[in-house]
Design a protein around this motif. Structure first.
Motif, PDB file in Angstrom:
ATOM      1  N   LEU A   1      -3.642 -19.644 -13.662  1.00  0.00           N
ATOM      2  CA  LEU A   1      -4.935 -20.318 -13.512  1.00  0.00           C
ATOM      3  C   LEU A   1      -5.955 -19.666 -14.438  1.00  0.00           C
ATOM      4  N   ASP A   2      -6.687 -20.486 -15.204  1.00  0.00           N
ATOM      5  CA  ASP A   2      -7.710 -19.983 -16.121  1.00  0.00           C
ATOM      6  C   ASP A   2      -8.988 -20.801 -15.927  1.00  0.00           C
ATOM      7  N   LEU A   3     -10.027 -20.152 -15.373  1.00  0.00           N
ATOM      8  CA  LEU A   3     -11.331 -20.790 -15.172  1.00  0.00           C
ATOM      9  C   LEU A   3     -12.429 -19.981 -15.852  1.00  0.00           C
ATOM     10  N   PHE A   4     -12.077 -19.249 -16.894  1.00  0.00           N
ATOM     11  CA  PHE A   4     -13.035 -18.361 -17.559  1.00  0.00           C
ATOM     12  C   PHE A   4     -14.192 -19.160 -18.172  1.00  0.00           C
TER      13      PHE A   4
ATOM     14  N   ILE B   1     -21.872 -31.204   7.092  1.00  0.00           N
ATOM     15  CA  ILE B   1     -22.603 -30.032   6.604  1.00  0.00           C
ATOM     16  C   ILE B   1     -21.774 -29.418   5.495  1.00  0.00           C
ATOM     17  N   GLN B   2     -22.433 -29.117   4.391  1.00  0.00           N
ATOM     18  CA  GLN B   2     -21.719 -28.586   3.213  1.00  0.00           C
ATOM     19  C   GLN B   2     -22.269 -27.217   2.842  1.00  0.00           C
ATOM     20  N   ILE B   3     -21.354 -26.279   2.590  1.00  0.00           N
ATOM     21  CA  ILE B   3     -21.741 -24.959   2.087  1.00  0.00           C
ATOM     22  C   ILE B   3     -20.758 -24.551   1.003  1.00  0.00           C
ATOM     23  N   THR B   4     -21.077 -23.501   0.288  1.00  0.00           N
ATOM     24  CA  THR B   4     -20.126 -22.904  -0.654  1.00  0.00           C
ATOM     25  C   THR B   4     -19.832 -21.490  -0.208  1.00  0.00           C
ATOM     26  N   VAL B   5     -18.565 -21.118  -0.281  1.00  0.00           N
ATOM     27  CA  VAL B   5     -18.134 -19.762   0.067  1.00  0.00           C
ATOM     28  C   VAL B   5     -17.316 -19.199  -1.091  1.00  0.00           C
ATOM     29  N   THR B   6     -17.098 -17.918  -1.054  1.00  0.00           N
ATOM     30  CA  THR B   6     -16.328 -17.254  -2.106  1.00  0.00           C
ATOM     31  C   THR B   6     -14.843 -17.299  -1.777  1.00  0.00           C
ATOM     32  N   MET B   7     -14.014 -17.633  -2.776  1.00  0.00           N
ATOM     33  CA  MET B   7     -12.564 -17.620  -2.599  1.00  0.00           C
ATOM     34  C   MET B   7     -11.931 -16.784  -3.696  1.00  0.00           C
ATOM     35  N   ASN B   8     -11.030 -15.893  -3.307  1.00  0.00           N
ATOM     36  CA  ASN B   8     -10.264 -15.132  -4.293  1.00  0.00           C
ATOM     37  C   ASN B   8      -9.190 -16.051  -4.860  1.00  0.00           C
TER      38      ASN B   8
ATOM     39  N   HIS C   1      -6.578 -15.559  -6.380  1.00  0.00           N
ATOM     40  CA  HIS C   1      -5.191 -15.131  -6.182  1.00  0.00           C
ATOM     41  C   HIS C   1      -4.571 -15.795  -4.956  1.00  0.00           C
ATOM     42  N   HIS C   2      -5.393 -16.418  -4.104  1.00  0.00           N
ATOM     43  CA  HIS C   2      -4.868 -17.145  -2.946  1.00  0.00           C
ATOM     44  C   HIS C   2      -4.142 -18.415  -3.364  1.00  0.00           C
ATOM     45  N   VAL C   3      -4.457 -18.919  -4.558  1.00  0.00           N
ATOM     46  CA  VAL C   3      -3.829 -20.170  -5.003  1.00  0.00           C
ATOM     47  C   VAL C   3      -3.011 -19.988  -6.285  1.00  0.00           C
ATOM     48  N   ALA C   4      -3.084 -18.823  -6.934  1.00  0.00           N
ATOM     49  CA  ALA C   4      -2.378 -18.626  -8.204  1.00  0.00           C
ATOM     50  C   ALA C   4      -1.812 -17.222  -8.304  1.00  0.00           C
TER      51      ALA C   4
ATOM     52  N   ASP D   1     -14.991 -14.135 -15.521  1.00  0.00           N
ATOM     53  CA  ASP D   1     -16.160 -13.704 -16.280  1.00  0.00           C
ATOM     54  C   ASP D   1     -15.841 -12.393 -16.989  1.00  0.00           C
ATOM     55  N   ASN D   2     -16.809 -11.892 -17.703  1.00  0.00           N
ATOM     56  CA  ASN D   2     -16.622 -10.640 -18.448  1.00  0.00           C
ATOM     57  C   ASN D   2     -16.731  -9.406 -17.569  1.00  0.00           C
ATOM     58  N   MET D   3     -17.038  -9.619 -16.286  1.00  0.00           N
ATOM     59  CA  MET D   3     -17.169  -8.506 -15.339  1.00  0.00           C
ATOM     60  C   MET D   3     -15.857  -8.216 -14.619  1.00  0.00           C
ATOM     61  N   GLY D   4     -14.821  -8.950 -14.944  1.00  0.00           N
ATOM     62  CA  GLY D   4     -13.516  -8.699 -14.330  1.00  0.00           C
ATOM     63  C   GLY D   4     -13.305  -9.384 -13.001  1.00  0.00           C
ATOM     64  N   GLY D   5     -14.114 -10.402 -12.688  1.00  0.00           N
ATOM     65  CA  GLY D   5     -14.003 -11.070 -11.395  1.00  0.00           C
ATOM     66  C   GLY D   5     -12.856 -12.070 -11.330  1.00  0.00           C
ATOM     67  N   THR D   6     -12.304 -12.219 -10.148  1.00  0.00           N
ATOM     68  CA  THR D   6     -11.260 -13.235  -9.911  1.00  0.00           C
ATOM     69  C   THR D   6     -11.652 -14.105  -8.709  1.00  0.00           C
ATOM     70  N   GLU D   7     -12.957 -14.167  -8.423  1.00  0.00           N
ATOM     71  CA  GLU D   7     -13.448 -14.979  -7.315  1.00  0.00           C
ATOM     72  C   GLU D   7     -14.305 -16.117  -7.847  1.00  0.00           C
ATOM     73  N   ALA D   8     -14.316 -17.213  -7.101  1.00  0.00           N
ATOM     74  CA  ALA D   8     -15.098 -18.376  -7.492  1.00  0.00           C
ATOM     75  C   ALA D   8     -15.599 -19.080  -6.242  1.00  0.00           C
ATOM     76  N   PRO D   9     -16.743 -19.780  -6.342  1.00  0.00           N
ATOM     77  CA  PRO D   9     -17.270 -20.500  -5.175  1.00  0.00           C
ATOM     78  C   PRO D   9     -16.481 -21.786  -4.938  1.00  0.00           C
ATOM     79  N   ILE D  10     -16.254 -22.066  -3.663  1.00  0.00           N
ATOM     80  CA  ILE D  10     -15.543 -23.287  -3.284  1.00  0.00           C
ATOM     81  C   ILE D  10     -16.309 -23.963  -2.157  1.00  0.00           C
ATOM     82  N   ILE D  11     -16.310 -25.283  -2.164  1.00  0.00           N
ATOM     83  CA  ILE D  11     -17.054 -26.049  -1.160  1.00  0.00           C
ATOM     84  C   ILE D  11     -16.306 -26.059   0.166  1.00  0.00           C
ATOM     85  N   CYS D  12     -17.058 -25.969   1.256  1.00  0.00           N
ATOM     86  CA  CYS D  12     -16.512 -26.147   2.607  1.00  0.00           C
ATOM     87  C   CYS D  12     -17.336 -27.222   3.312  1.00  0.00           C
TER      88      CYS D  12
END
Length: 421
Positions: A301-304, A371-378, A380-383, A390-401
């Motif tokens: 998975l690549d979302l950079f 009701i809609q919110i966004t939460v953080t998802m790692n 690695h749970h899906v890939a 990002d350039n900070m070394g993160g592997t988390e992204a916001p996902i809608i709930c």
């Protein structure tokens, strides 16, 4: 009468000498007819001639009362064998058009019986042309505009066609006639729109449209035969802002490339792509991921380079309507109880709304009251392998709930505050 196919002539005397045939056919032209100048009438002058690239003059075999047996069990697959008495050989046919093969065998059988010879579509037995016995061309690579064929048709036998750097503004209609095409590479051109008739390429498994000027991907293509065949799709480096709801009907997709577009969202039901293993959507404009994203099971998975928002579950987007409308109640019941529906039962716009119904954390469906919110998802749970977002070394992204009621949101909020307290 003539038939193009692959042929292997096997002598039945080989086993007595401790030898065996190659087991592999050669491209050939079979002709049923008479030598030049031979008068018509009677069956004794009818021959079966096999011409190959090495022997364009051809080998002739007498037909009348000389066929020991026909083997036609696999004729629907374009395969058959004609066993001759003299010489003791088996003429093994394969990769023939099934309909043409049946007609040819029928004519050979009549010639063997010596009846109705005058009515047979016999050919004059002359040497084959090179074009009739050469192996069909299955691959063509064009990498410049001057090499692009303008006056000649593409070979109908093509399975792999690459036409890159040709400055094509649209897809050539001649390409859409190549029904055996499995791999089509039109990268590095100027194509702005895809014709719906691409969906008629029933064997197409790979479609590369990298570096073009596409602004959309047609929903009609997603509902075409590509649903059953397309496994690789490269739409990277175009100008696409969104993909249609129907995109997730392409359920055979294994590799999807969406890098360097202008995507503001991924398909709502992307979780339906159950065979997807490689997904790249780097350098787009994605603020968050759809809730269905968590259903994916990827290898890479690549979302950079996407401008992901900072999630804040404490600031919900409340779209609840209390009391629920009759439409909302009916829609929820239809989805929750899996009641069958379709355009023959409901107006098409209601069917479309049901197709994009949201799913609450409790598993219940909701349509326009939620009701809609966004939460953080790692990720690695899906890939298995994740490129840093990002350039900070993160592997988390916001996902809608989504939540179907205040109770469901309150329960989530309690768990969230406890885990972060």
């Amino acid at each position: 009468m003539r038939l193009q196919c692959e042929v292997e002539v096997v002598s039945r005397l080989l086993p007595t000498c401790g030898l065996r045939g190659r087991g592999r056919g050669t491209r050939a032209l079979l002709s049923l007819g008479r030598p030049p100048g031979r008068a018509r009438g009677g069956g004794g002058g009818v021959y079966l001639m096999v011409c190959t690239a090495r022997d364009r003059v051809g080998a002739r075999y007498k037909v009348q009362e000389n066929v020991e047996r026909f083997f036609t069990r696999f004729v629907e697959e374009g395969k058959a064998t004609v066993r001759l008495r003299e010489p003791a050989v088996d003429v093994c046919l394969s990769k023939a058009n099934a309909s043409n093969l049946k007609n040819f065998l029928s004519a050979v059988r009549l010639a063997h019986q010596g009846t109705d010879i005058g009515a047979l579509p016999l050919s004059t037995l002359v040497p084959a042309k090179n074009s009739e016995v050469e192996k069909p061309k299955t691959k063509m690579i064009i990498t410049s505009r001057r090499d692009y064929p303008l006056t000649k048709n593409f070979p109908y036998s093509l399975e792999h066609l690459q036409a890159s750097y040709c400055k094509l503004a649209r897809i050539d209609m001649r390409v859409l006639c190549l029904k055996k095409l499995r791999k089509l590479d039109l990268s590095h051109n100027h194509i702005k729109q895809l014709p719906a008739t691409i969906g008629d390429l029933i064997c197409l498994q790979e479609l590369n449209l990298h570096d073009n000027h596409l602004e959309s991907f047609s929903g009609a293509l997603c509902n075409s035969t590509l649903q059953k065949s397309l496994q690789f799709l490269d739409l990277s480096q175009n100008k696409i802002k969104a993909l249609p709801i129907q995109f997730c009907q392409l359920r055979e997709l294994v590799n999807l490339k969406l890098d360097d577009n202008e995507l503001i969202r991924l398909p709502f039901k992307i979780g339906q792509l159950g065979h997807l293993r490689f997904l790249s959507a780097a350098r787009n404009k994605l603020p968050f991921l759809p809730s269905d994203f968590r259903k994916l099971c990827l290898e890479n998975l690549d979302l950079f380079g996407n401008p992901f928002e900072q999630p804040n579950p404490l600031v919900p987007n409340i779209q609840l309507k209390i009391p629920l409308t009759l439409l909302e109640c009916a829609a929820r019941a239809t989805k929750n109880y899996r009641i069958p529906y379709g355009c023959h039962l409901l107006p098409s716009h209601l069917c479309e709304d049901l197709e994009v119904a949201k799913t609450c954390q409790c598993g219940s469906a909701c349509l326009s009251s939620f009701i809609q919110i966004t939460v953080t998802m790692n990720l690695h749970h899906v890939a298995h392998t994740v490129v840093l977002v990002d350039n900070m070394g993160g592997t988390e992204a916001p996902i809608i709930c989504y939540f179907c009621s205040l109770d469901c949101y309150s329960q989530f909020l309690d768990r969230y505050l406890q885990s972060n307290g």
